[in-house]
Design a protein around this motif. Structure first.
Motif, PDB file in Angstrom:
ATOM      1  N   HIS A 257       0.663  -1.253  -0.112  1.00 25.35           N
ATOM      2  CA  HIS A 257      -0.034  -0.080  -0.067  1.00 25.35           C
ATOM      3  C   HIS A 257       0.977   1.241   0.022  1.00 25.35           C
ATOM      4  O   HIS A 257       0.693   2.160  -0.756  1.00 25.35           O
ATOM      5  CB  HIS A 257      -0.978  -0.050   1.307  1.00 25.35           C
ATOM      6  N   CYS A 258       2.033   1.095   0.808  1.00 26.30           N
ATOM      7  CA  CYS A 258       2.943   2.161   0.988  1.00 26.30           C
ATOM      8  C   CYS A 258       3.705   2.642  -0.306  1.00 26.30           C
ATOM      9  O   CYS A 258       3.721   3.764  -0.901  1.00 26.30           O
ATOM     10  CB  CYS A 258       3.819   2.112   2.158  1.00 26.30           C
ATOM     11  N   ALA A 259       4.047   1.328  -1.137  1.00 25.01           N
ATOM     12  CA  ALA A 259       4.781   1.803  -2.168  1.00 25.01           C
ATOM     13  C   ALA A 259       3.886   2.309  -3.433  1.00 25.01           C
ATOM     14  O   ALA A 259       4.314   3.178  -4.021  1.00 25.01           O
ATOM     15  CB  ALA A 259       5.338   0.302  -2.724  1.00 25.01           C
ATOM     16  N   LEU A 260       2.452   2.052  -3.671  1.00 23.11           N
ATOM     17  CA  LEU A 260       1.805   2.422  -4.481  1.00 23.11           C
ATOM     18  C   LEU A 260       1.391   3.992  -4.110  1.00 23.11           C
ATOM     19  O   LEU A 260       1.407   4.881  -4.925  1.00 23.11           O
ATOM     20  CB  LEU A 260       0.508   1.802  -4.631  1.00 23.11           C
ATOM     21  N   ARG A 261       1.284   4.337  -2.754  1.00 23.77           N
ATOM     22  CA  ARG A 261       0.787   5.355  -2.398  1.00 23.77           C
ATOM     23  C   ARG A 261       1.821   6.533  -2.576  1.00 23.77           C
ATOM     24  O   ARG A 261       1.747   7.521  -2.921  1.00 23.77           O
ATOM     25  CB  ARG A 261       0.532   5.625  -0.745  1.00 23.77           C
ATOM     26  N   LEU A 262       3.319   6.146  -2.127  1.00 28.83           N
ATOM     27  CA  LEU A 262       4.371   6.931  -2.334  1.00 28.83           C
ATOM     28  C   LEU A 262       4.452   7.324  -3.822  1.00 28.83           C
ATOM     29  O   LEU A 262       4.920   8.404  -4.213  1.00 28.83           O
ATOM     30  CB  LEU A 262       5.525   6.472  -1.689  1.00 28.83           C
ATOM     31  N   ALA A 263       4.618   6.238  -4.711  1.00 29.93           N
ATOM     32  CA  ALA A 263       4.998   6.613  -6.047  1.00 29.93           C
ATOM     33  C   ALA A 263       4.006   7.670  -6.746  1.00 29.93           C
ATOM     34  O   ALA A 263       4.160   8.132  -7.570  1.00 29.93           O
ATOM     35  CB  ALA A 263       4.934   5.090  -7.027  1.00 29.93           C
ATOM     36  N   LEU A 264       2.559   7.240  -6.391  1.00 27.69           N
ATOM     37  CA  LEU A 264       1.639   7.988  -6.902  1.00 27.69           C
ATOM     38  C   LEU A 264       1.704   9.551  -6.415  1.00 27.69           C
ATOM     39  O   LEU A 264       1.338  10.347  -7.269  1.00 27.69           O
ATOM     40  CB  LEU A 264       0.163   7.347  -6.971  1.00 27.69           C
ATOM     41  N   SER A 265       1.930   9.617  -5.238  1.00 24.83           N
ATOM     42  CA  SER A 265       2.060  10.830  -4.582  1.00 24.83           C
ATOM     43  C   SER A 265       3.418  11.796  -5.092  1.00 24.83           C
ATOM     44  O   SER A 265       3.248  13.144  -5.032  1.00 24.83           O
ATOM     45  CB  SER A 265       2.111  10.883  -3.007  1.00 24.83           C
ATOM     46  N   HIS A 266       4.594  11.114  -5.283  1.00 32.21           N
ATOM     47  CA  HIS A 266       5.725  11.780  -5.670  1.00 32.21           C
ATOM     48  C   HIS A 266       6.094  11.262  -7.115  1.00 32.21           C
ATOM     49  O   HIS A 266       7.228  10.624  -7.177  1.00 32.21           O
ATOM     50  CB  HIS A 266       6.677  11.384  -4.513  1.00 32.21           C
ATOM     51  N   PRO A 267       5.414  11.291  -8.054  1.00 30.51           N
ATOM     52  CA  PRO A 267       6.081  11.054  -9.590  1.00 30.51           C
ATOM     53  C   PRO A 267       7.328  11.882  -9.706  1.00 30.51           C
ATOM     54  O   PRO A 267       7.961  11.415 -10.878  1.00 30.51           O
ATOM     55  CB  PRO A 267       4.944  11.260 -10.579  1.00 30.51           C
ATOM     56  N   MET A 276       2.825  -6.107  -3.767  1.00 29.86           N
ATOM     57  CA  MET A 276       2.605  -7.548  -3.261  1.00 29.86           C
ATOM     58  C   MET A 276       1.535  -7.453  -2.209  1.00 29.86           C
ATOM     59  O   MET A 276       1.692  -7.497  -1.177  1.00 29.86           O
ATOM     60  CB  MET A 276       3.680  -8.228  -3.023  1.00 29.86           C
ATOM     61  N   SER A 277       0.102  -8.199  -2.820  1.00 28.25           N
ATOM     62  CA  SER A 277      -1.119  -8.165  -1.871  1.00 28.25           C
ATOM     63  C   SER A 277      -1.161  -7.188  -1.280  1.00 28.25           C
ATOM     64  O   SER A 277      -1.381  -6.847   0.184  1.00 28.25           O
ATOM     65  CB  SER A 277      -0.850  -9.500  -0.804  1.00 28.25           C
ATOM     66  N   GLY A 278      -1.255  -5.792  -1.868  1.00 26.38           N
ATOM     67  CA  GLY A 278      -1.492  -4.642  -1.128  1.00 26.38           C
ATOM     68  C   GLY A 278      -2.990  -4.320  -1.110  1.00 26.38           C
ATOM     69  O   GLY A 278      -3.864  -5.100  -1.174  1.00 26.38           O
ATOM     70  N   TYR A 279      -3.356  -3.038  -0.595  1.00 21.34           N
ATOM     71  CA  TYR A 279      -4.924  -2.657  -0.635  1.00 21.34           C
ATOM     72  C   TYR A 279      -4.546  -1.188  -1.203  1.00 21.34           C
ATOM     73  O   TYR A 279      -3.932  -0.483  -0.897  1.00 21.34           O
ATOM     74  CB  TYR A 279      -5.398  -2.811   0.473  1.00 21.34           C
ATOM     75  N   ASN A 280      -5.886  -0.857  -1.729  1.00 12.19           N
ATOM     76  CA  ASN A 280      -5.990   0.741  -1.700  1.00 12.19           C
ATOM     77  C   ASN A 280      -6.567   1.534  -0.520  1.00 12.19           C
ATOM     78  O   ASN A 280      -6.081   2.387  -0.115  1.00 12.19           O
ATOM     79  CB  ASN A 280      -7.209   0.992  -3.011  1.00 12.19           C
ATOM     80  N   ASN A 281      -7.620   0.899   0.032  1.00 10.61           N
ATOM     81  CA  ASN A 281      -8.342   1.581   0.977  1.00 10.61           C
ATOM     82  C   ASN A 281      -7.582   1.047   2.357  1.00 10.61           C
ATOM     83  O   ASN A 281      -7.355   0.022   2.625  1.00 10.61           O
ATOM     84  CB  ASN A 281      -9.816   0.992   1.341  1.00 10.61           C
ATOM     85  N   PRO A 282      -6.836   2.302   3.206  1.00 10.21           N
ATOM     86  CA  PRO A 282      -5.991   2.041   4.054  1.00 10.21           C
ATOM     87  C   PRO A 282      -6.619   1.317   5.430  1.00 10.21           C
ATOM     88  O   PRO A 282      -5.806   0.733   6.039  1.00 10.21           O
ATOM     89  CB  PRO A 282      -5.372   3.321   4.593  1.00 10.21           C
ATOM     90  N   SER A 283      -7.938   1.237   5.251  1.00 12.29           N
ATOM     91  CA  SER A 283      -8.582   0.615   6.440  1.00 12.29           C
ATOM     92  C   SER A 283      -8.408  -1.043   6.113  1.00 12.29           C
ATOM     93  O   SER A 283      -8.679  -1.924   7.084  1.00 12.29           O
ATOM     94  CB  SER A 283     -10.199   0.666   6.269  1.00 12.29           C
TER      95      SER A 283
END
Length: 375
Positions: A257-267, A276-283
């Motif tokens: 989740h962090c990897a996706l969040r950081l990459a999309l937030s900081h292009p 790997m087996s992440g999630y979009n909703n932080p819940s």
């Protein structure tokens, strides 16, 4: 256990009420029983502790007892981070706190052998004090075989930040749990995988809470720690590329989740991310601080970040998961992506464990080599 204790208390109480003990043997009997119970409890505690140590060594969930008990904090302060102008911009005055327009000098970092015996001795550890984030934590760094080759002495190298799940130890990527070095080093030598510098920073910062890798005012600057302080330390101390198209992230579970969040937030800082087996909703992580806050829950969602970006970010995402555990989120990202953003979903079937993610290291890094090739 409770009924046994109650029976003991009642039996001892009767002895007090009688007011006398018939013989010395009766006087010693309560002490023998208590000694026996103490021995049983000690044996049970020792057995549980041994099982925990074995499981922890295999999965590398906690670095220390403070992480396990939720008593450790790696947040020294929570300053307001300066404007993010990219990796080069963090040398400016706002980042360093110096005069306007001045540039911060490089900060040499002291390195030592990893604290964890599970980590190969080829890995270096720095105990970094984050200048921008106010976070203090260990950062593990491994350089590829070519790094010390005289033929590459003038070359810079791309970087991948490796993020663990929650709970998770910074040593997990380099230990047996994921064995990134053992799997990737031969492929880097043979030219099948780009020779990346691998960096595994501390992710657990606030005891028994998952930060969601976000900056949360008054609590923690986890995003700034991972996306700014850690990269700056790498650039200051290694021959690392400084352009965002040569940086990437890879993570599993909460780290995905962090990897996706950081990459999309900081292009302006990253070109690619592996989830790997992440999630979009932080819940998706019950202990997530961002998942418990309605506003942060919305704005920390990688799908929200992607769909609300001013322009489609130039990032490539490789998102794995099984049905009910990340695959649907991968599909949602793929459907929302617009060029130049690319999303590659990959369906898995294993459980939510490192035994599922470890075999993905090689194929995901081969994919990443197509995005960030050697040069």
């Amino acid at each position: 256990m409770g009924s046994l204790a109650l029976a003991m208390a009642q039996w001892l109480g009767r002895g007090v009420l009688v007011g006398r003990v018939r013989n010395p043997e009766q006087r010693r009997r309560p002490l023998r029983v208590l000694s026996y119970l103490g021995t049983v409890l000690l044996c049970q505690f020792t057995a549980v502790a041994m099982v925990f140590v074995i499981v922890n060594n295999e999965n590398q969930l906690y670095d220390n007892w403070g992480d396990l008990l939720g008593t450790s904090s790696h947040v020294r302060a929570v300053p307001v981070p300066p404007k993010d102008d990219g990796l080069a911009g963090d040398r400016t005055a706002g980042a360093a706190g110096g005069p306007s327009g001045s540039a911060a000098p490089k900060v040499p970092q002291a390195f030592h052998a990893p604290d964890s015996n599970a980590v190969p001795r080829s890995v270096k550890q720095a105990d970094l004090k984050g200048r921008l984030s106010g976070v203090d934590g260990e950062v593990l760094v491994w350089t590829p075989p070519q790094y010390d080759d005289p033929a590459y002495k003038d070359k810079t190298f791309p970087v991948v930040e490796l993020l663990v799940g929650y709970p998770g130890s910074s040593s997990a990527w380099f230990g047996e749990s994921m064995d990134a070095i053992g799997q990737l080093e031969p492929l880097m030598k043979s030219g099948q995988v780009t020779p990346f510098i691998l960096v595994s920073p501390r992710v657990t910062l606030l005891g028994n809470a998952d930060t969601g890798c976000a900056d949360i005012p008054g609590k923690v600057n986890a995003d700034t720690w991972l996306s700014r302080d850690v990269p700056q330390m790498i650039v200051d101390n290694f021959r690392a590329d400084t352009t965002p198209d040569r940086w990437a992230l890879s993570g599993y579970s909460a780290g995905a989740h962090c990897a996706l969040r950081l990459a999309l937030s900081h292009p302006n800082r990253y070109r690619a991310a592996i989830s790997m087996s992440g999630y979009n909703n932080p819940s998706g992580e019950p202990s997530s601080l961002t998942g418990k806050d309605p506003k942060l829950r919305e704005t920390s969602n990688p799908l929200y970040i992607l769909t609300h970006a001013p322009t489609p970010p130039n990032v490539a995402l490789y998102v794995t998961g099984k049905r009910g555990d990340g695959l649907e989120d991968a599909t949602a990202l793929q459907q929302a992506a617009k060029s130049p953003t690319t999303v590659t979903p990959f369906e898995t079937t294993g459980a939510h464990l490192t035994s599922t993610w470890k075999p993905l290291v090689v194929p995901t890094f081969k994919w990443l080599t197509g995005i960030i090739p050697p040069r």
